[in-house]
Design a protein around this motif. Structure first.
Motif, PDB file in Angstrom:
ATOM      1  N   PRO A  85     -18.390  67.774 -70.295  1.00  0.00           N
ATOM      2  CA  PRO A  85     -19.639  67.177 -69.812  1.00  0.00           C
ATOM      3  C   PRO A  85     -19.623  65.655 -69.948  1.00  0.00           C
TER       4      PRO A  85
ATOM      5  N   ARG B 196     -21.677  65.895 -64.515  1.00  0.00           N
ATOM      6  CA  ARG B 196     -21.564  67.107 -65.339  1.00  0.00           C
ATOM      7  C   ARG B 196     -22.527  66.957 -66.523  1.00  0.00           C
TER       8      ARG B 196
ATOM      9  N   GLU C  96     -24.102  69.078 -61.931  1.00  0.00           N
ATOM     10  CA  GLU C  96     -23.373  70.292 -62.323  1.00  0.00           C
ATOM     11  C   GLU C  96     -23.853  70.632 -63.725  1.00  0.00           C
TER      12      GLU C  96
ATOM     13  N   TYR D  37     -15.580  72.369 -70.485  1.00  0.00           N
ATOM     14  CA  TYR D  37     -16.408  71.903 -69.362  1.00  0.00           C
ATOM     15  C   TYR D  37     -16.490  70.386 -69.234  1.00  0.00           C
TER      16      TYR D  37
END
Length: 356
Positions: free
Chosen positions: A85, A14, A38, A83
């Protein structure tokens, strides 16, 4: 067409990219997406409808294409929390010297406070292991010296842009919150990277020599050169991006060894004048003419600036792949083809050519 020189490192990772709608950010997002990452993009709207981000359609391919201002601290924290990351590439910035004279406050807010907001979001987000903060070669206190600046030389900057980037580079945040000696506590590896004058397809920014050349050529007007004798370290956009990505992969495996500052510049023979670069653009494009518009009363811009890249060369195993002629040939090729070709595929072809 294999463009993975990172041994499958990015597949499934990510990766959050700030400034993904910009010139460098769009190329980075394309490359990362193709490597199976991603990608979470966070940026303001692109500047023009001809930007590489727009024409390539990369926004529709990545995991998340978000509009946000890095000056909004809470929004940044919310995005990071949502998200989660693992790797962050921070490119979002106000990147233009002359514009920084017109909007100095916004330049400092974006480049200094915006960077702090990203660092703070990294600090409170457990998932983040690696942060690569992108600044510029103009962060150095420029003495117009004949040798390249090394990573440990003083920060500075005459104009608001250069000064703001120097301020963003001051390592107090890293020392205070991401100190490698306390890695076991915070678990994060943070580095800053500085590149030279980056050129490549899909850049339409104001006051940049390649976009100025292409815009003039496309409408059959002379290319007006403001600082013909200014000497810069020119490099294709893929050169520093390959360095940033290599660095992040090494930081992942050896987090306390690589969390420093790094220069990613061109070979010595690629350090040349604005006039010479514009001349090479005309040669590659096949038409165009130059017009010298130098003005002794113009706003101050550095005339000579070079980077020493020995640290990246010997400690990372990174070095530039192309000379100035190859760099300009690849750049002009994009501008000659973008109207007739799928821009996303064009970018992939250029990445392949660069790696070959």
């Amino acid at each position: 067409m294999d463009i993975d020189i990172f041994k499958n490192f990015y597949r499934g990772k990510r990766v959050l990219v700030t400034g993904h709608t910009g010139f460098k950010g769009s190329w980075l997002s394309i490359w990362l997406h193709e490597l199976g990452a991603e990608v979470i993009g966070v940026a303001k709207d692109p500047m023009t409808d001809k930007d590489n981000y727009v024409l390539s359609g990369i926004g529709g391919k990545i995991k998340a294409d978000l509009r946000a201002d890095i000056r909004d601290s809470q929004r940044m924290k919310d995005i990071f929390q949502e998200y989660q990351p693992e790797i962050v590439f921070h490119l979002a910035a106000q990147p233009l010297v002359r514009l920084s004279y017109e909007i100095p406050v916004e330049t400092y807010e974006t480049n200094v406070i915006g960077t702090i907001n990203i660092l703070e979001a990294i600090r409170i987000t457990d998932s983040v292991k690696v942060g690569v903060m992108i600044t510029t070669d103009k962060c150095y206190e420029n003495k117009e010296q004949l040798w390249g600046y090394r990573e440990n030389e003083p920060m500075g900057g005459y104009d608001p842009y250069s000064s703001s980037k120097g301020a963003a580079e001051i390592a107090s945040w890293r020392r205070s919150f991401f100190n490698p000696e306390q890695y076991e506590k915070h678990g994060k590896s943070i580095a800053s990277v500085r590149a030279g004058n980056v050129i490549g397809g899909g850049d339409w920014a104001l006051d940049r020599i390649i976009p100025d050349c292409i815009k003039a050529i496309e409408v059959n007007k002379p290319i007006e050169i403001r600082s013909p004798k200014a000497i810069r370290p020119w490099q294709h956009v893929l050169e520093p991006l390959s360095g940033y990505m290599l660095l992040a992969s090494k930081m992942w495996s050896k987090p306390t060894q690589y969390c420093e500052s790094w220069n990613f510049g061109p070979r010595m023979e690629s350090i040349t004048s604005v006039w010479e670069v514009a001349t090479k653009v005309i040669e590659n494009y096949g038409r165009g003419k130059l017009k010298n518009l130098s003005d002794s009363n113009a706003l101050h811009e550095a005339k000579l600036l070079m980077l020493d890249i020995n640290k990246a060369k010997f400690q990372l195993g990174w070095e530039p792949r192309m000379d100035i002629d190859q760099c300009i040939e690849l750049t002009v090729d994009w501008y000659k083809k973008y109207k007739q070709n799928c821009t996303y595929k064009l970018c992939l072809i250029e990445i392949s050519k660069f790696l070959a």
